[in-house]
Scaffold this motif. Structure first.
Motif, PDB file in Angstrom:
ATOM      1  N   TRP A 138       0.846  -1.198   0.000  1.00  0.00           N
ATOM      2  CA  TRP A 138       0.000   0.000   0.000  1.00  0.00           C
ATOM      3  C   TRP A 138       0.879   1.244   0.000  1.00  0.00           C
ATOM      4  CZ3 TRP A 138      -4.818  -0.497  -1.308  1.00  0.00           C
ATOM      5  CH2 TRP A 138      -5.478  -1.707  -1.052  1.00  0.00           C
ATOM      6  N   HIS A 139       0.623   2.136  -0.950  1.00  0.00           N
ATOM      7  CA  HIS A 139       1.452   3.342  -1.052  1.00  0.00           C
ATOM      8  C   HIS A 139       0.728   4.456  -1.765  1.00  0.00           C
ATOM      9  CE1 HIS A 139       2.000   1.477  -5.015  1.00  0.00           C
ATOM     10  NE2 HIS A 139       2.446   2.629  -5.462  1.00  0.00           N
ATOM     11  N   PHE A 170      -7.249  -0.074  -5.224  1.00  0.00           N
ATOM     12  CA  PHE A 170      -7.232   1.356  -4.917  1.00  0.00           C
ATOM     13  C   PHE A 170      -8.176   1.641  -3.766  1.00  0.00           C
ATOM     14  CE2 PHE A 170      -6.412   0.802  -9.432  1.00  0.00           C
ATOM     15  CZ  PHE A 170      -5.298   1.608  -9.642  1.00  0.00           C
ATOM     16  N   CYS A 171      -7.765   2.535  -2.859  1.00  0.00           N
ATOM     17  CA  CYS A 171      -8.651   3.014  -1.801  1.00  0.00           C
ATOM     18  C   CYS A 171      -9.353   4.256  -2.331  1.00  0.00           C
ATOM     19  CB  CYS A 171      -7.867   3.365  -0.541  1.00  0.00           C
ATOM     20  SG  CYS A 171      -7.184   1.936   0.280  1.00  0.00           S
ATOM     21  N   ARG A 172     -10.621   4.079  -2.652  1.00  0.00           N
ATOM     22  CA  ARG A 172     -11.362   5.164  -3.294  1.00  0.00           C
ATOM     23  C   ARG A 172     -11.452   6.386  -2.378  1.00  0.00           C
ATOM     24  NH1 ARG A 172     -15.915   4.837  -7.004  1.00  0.00           N
ATOM     25  NH2 ARG A 172     -16.429   2.700  -6.428  1.00  0.00           N
ATOM     26  N   GLY A 173     -10.999   7.518  -2.861  1.00  0.00           N
ATOM     27  CA  GLY A 173     -11.104   8.770  -2.104  1.00  0.00           C
ATOM     28  C   GLY A 173      -9.963   9.009  -1.132  1.00  0.00           C
ATOM     29  N   LEU A 228      -1.667  10.930  -4.754  1.00  0.00           N
ATOM     30  CA  LEU A 228      -1.911  10.737  -3.325  1.00  0.00           C
ATOM     31  C   LEU A 228      -2.896   9.601  -3.033  1.00  0.00           C
ATOM     32  CD1 LEU A 228      -2.067  14.446  -2.053  1.00  0.00           C
ATOM     33  CD2 LEU A 228      -0.104  12.902  -2.203  1.00  0.00           C
ATOM     34  N   THR A 229      -3.417   8.968  -4.047  1.00  0.00           N
ATOM     35  CA  THR A 229      -4.364   7.868  -3.833  1.00  0.00           C
ATOM     36  C   THR A 229      -3.614   6.617  -3.364  1.00  0.00           C
ATOM     37  OG1 THR A 229      -5.815   8.742  -5.530  1.00  0.00           O
ATOM     38  CG2 THR A 229      -6.123   6.424  -4.954  1.00  0.00           C
ATOM     39  N   VAL A 230      -4.079   6.030  -2.276  1.00  0.00           N
ATOM     40  CA  VAL A 230      -3.428   4.836  -1.729  1.00  0.00           C
ATOM     41  C   VAL A 230      -3.810   3.621  -2.588  1.00  0.00           C
ATOM     42  CG1 VAL A 230      -3.290   3.323   0.294  1.00  0.00           C
ATOM     43  CG2 VAL A 230      -3.405   5.816   0.595  1.00  0.00           C
TER      44      VAL A 230
END
Ligand SMILES: O=C(O)CCC(=O)C(=O)O
Ligand SMILES: [Fe+2]
Length: 286
Positions: A138-139, A170-173, A228-230
């Motif tokens: 995760w980054h 992807f972690c949305r938002g 910046l999206t994880v």
């Protein structure tokens, strides 16, 4: 058929909300993607040739452009590394890197931006079946690329993405978090190199806040990712490597980039810790 040059208001708003936008059919599979696949087919043949391996493959067809690659890996993993280093020098790949549509998308999503191509920030990932070492944990993209905080990753698959082949997650938002602090592993000689050694601080707390999406895209589709999206690599449990394109663009007019002079990160020989010490802690210091 490829992108028509415009984004709807809904697409621009979705990107601002999610930190992610999927544009189906952005690239032309015949004129943009197949020449890269053909180039990879050729490079695999050249690596065989270099090592005296007989090339008994069928002639190139886009669906099976990577024929012969799994046997190379099985014979000697380092031959896979040779292919990996070589394919980013395929002319059709570099031509697509500079495609004007990337600049147009950047300017539509980042009003007033002055786009730049992140040197060392482009490549072709090859995520091999059942291989963990090069999976991206995760980054956010910024620590491993620098250049500017508001950059974009243009991610596009060269093979059909299925659940088994391990879609990117992807972690949305999650771009709304801003720049997240990272843990570094300076004292561990066994740690993976460069950007692979960074871990999100308080990863579990960050992850539980966001819905995870794992888009099943096809060749020609584009995933635009905010710096910046994880996100993280999936697990490839299929019998085929997951081949994908990454082009990274940044903004010469971003205040953070202006502050450090658009420096690159690990791929440019820079240690992220020297640019943003305030965001870094050694894993041992926790
Ligand atoms: O394709 C992957 O597994 C990871 C992609 C990624 O992290 C990126 O494109 O920035
Ligand atoms: Fe990434």
């Amino acid at each position: 058929m490829s992108w028509n040059g415009s984004l709807s208001g809904a697409q621009v708003a979705a990107f601002a909300r999610d930190g992610l936008l999927i544009i189906p059919g952005f690239y032309d599979v015949d004129s943009d993607i197949a020449p890269i696949q053909s180039g990879i087919h050729g490079v695999i043949g050249q690596v065989m040739k270099r090592h005296g391996i007989a090339d008994a493959r069928a002639p190139f067809v886009p669906e099976h452009f990577d024929d012969g690659y799994q046997p190379l890996l099985a014979r000697d993993r380092s031959l896979g590394g040779e292919v990996y280093d070589a394919v980013k020098q395929i002319p059709a790949f570099i031509r697509l890197l500079g495609n004007p549509n990337h600049e147009i998308v950047f300017k539509l999503l980042r009003k007033g931006a002055i786009p730049g191509i992140a040197a060392g920030g482009y490549g072709i990932r090859i995520d091999n079946p059942n291989e963990d070492r090069f999976r991206a944990a995760w980054h956010q993209e910024y620590p491993s690329q620098l250049r500017s905080r508001d950059g974009l990753v243009f991610w596009s698959p060269l093979v059909q993405i299925t659940p088994a082949i391990g879609p990117v997650q992807f972690c949305r938002g999650s771009h709304a978090e801003g720049l997240l602090p990272v843990l570094t592993r300076s004292d561990n000689p066994d740690a993976a190199p460069g950007a692979y050694a960074l871990r999100l601080r308080d990863e579990a707390q960050v992850l539980q806040k966001y819905e995870r999406i794992a888009p099943l895209t096809s060749p020609g589709d584009l995933v635009v990712v905010d710096f910046l999206t994880v996100h993280a690599s999936g697990f490839n449990n299929s019998g085929r490597s997951r081949w994908s394109l990454q082009f990274r663009y940044f903004n010469f007019d971003d205040p953070v980039g202006l502050g450090h002079g658009w420096k690159g990160s690990f791929a440019a020989g820079v240690d992220f810790r020297t640019i943003h010490p305030e965001l870094c802690a050694d894993e041992g210091e926790r």
